[in-house]
Design a protein around this motif. Sequence first.
Motif, short mmCIF file in Angstrom:
data_model
loop_
_atom_site.label_atom_id
_atom_site.label_comp_id
_atom_site.label_asym_id
_atom_site.label_seq_id
_atom_site.Cartn_x
_atom_site.Cartn_y
_atom_site.Cartn_z
N ASP A 178 -1.72 4.79 0.60
CA ASP A 178 -1.30 5.59 1.74
C ASP A 178 -0.63 4.75 2.82
O ASP A 178 -0.44 5.21 3.94
N GLY A 179 -0.26 3.54 2.47
CA GLY A 179 0.57 2.74 3.37
C GLY A 179 -0.08 2.32 4.67
O GLY A 179 0.58 2.23 5.70
N ASP A 180 -1.38 2.05 4.64
CA ASP A 180 -2.01 1.65 5.89
C ASP A 180 -2.79 0.33 5.80
O ASP A 180 -3.44 -0.06 6.76
N HIS A 181 -2.72 -0.35 4.67
CA HIS A 181 -3.59 -1.52 4.48
C HIS A 181 -3.36 -2.60 5.54
O HIS A 181 -4.31 -3.07 6.17
N ASP A 199 0.83 -1.20 0.00
CA ASP A 199 0.00 0.00 0.00
C ASP A 199 0.87 1.26 0.00
O ASP A 199 0.45 2.31 -0.49
#
Length: 220
Positions: free
Chosen positions: A39-42, A34
Amino acid sequence: MNNKLLLNKEFFKISLEKMAALTEENRDYWTELDSDIGDGDHGINLSIGFRGVTEKLQENYDNSNDINDLLKKSGMILLSKVGGASGPLYGSFFMKIGKDVVGKNEVTFVEFVDMLKNGIEAIQMRGKAELGDKTMLDTLLPGLDYLELHKEDEDSIKVLEDAVAIMKQGSDSTIPLVAKKGRAMRLGERAIGHRDPGSASSWMLINVFLEEMKKQVEKV
Ligand SMILES: [Mg+2]
């Protein structure tokens, strides 16, 4: 013989616990995917969600004998705890997956496939994505098509095994795509070459059902 397979509420409860464990194991991997195109939060989001589900399972929040009750409550926890796009999508999946088995405490494999269909349709309704949009539906829809065609086949485990393999290929198929949904859409062609994170988490989570089903057959 597998067609005689009956999946009871305990099967779904254990599957949820295993999904929570899988999410912890893959938290960094899914987050990394992600980070590439979102946004790098998955991974972090799903970890928060499934921790919520596990906590409730330990409190034995659902002592009814109703599969739908268990799954629906878990979906509501995911929906309320998980941010980003994945919360509403996975939340809807679990909230709707049991809608046709209300009051039942065991289901056949055919019923299980119909449950997945309800869950995947809920994801599609919520996300409004189509095949080829670089989302988890690129994983789920081809697998579901296969399951629907083969759900009455003799060897249910083999059917689900093949469907999971197709889902994994579906996730691979997102790599060369431009995204038409979610944050990755803004990247345009820069999303090419990256796997969609939801396409990865979704086949891996469905694979948990397969792994648990294999254990059921061993027990018979
Ligand atoms: Mg995200």
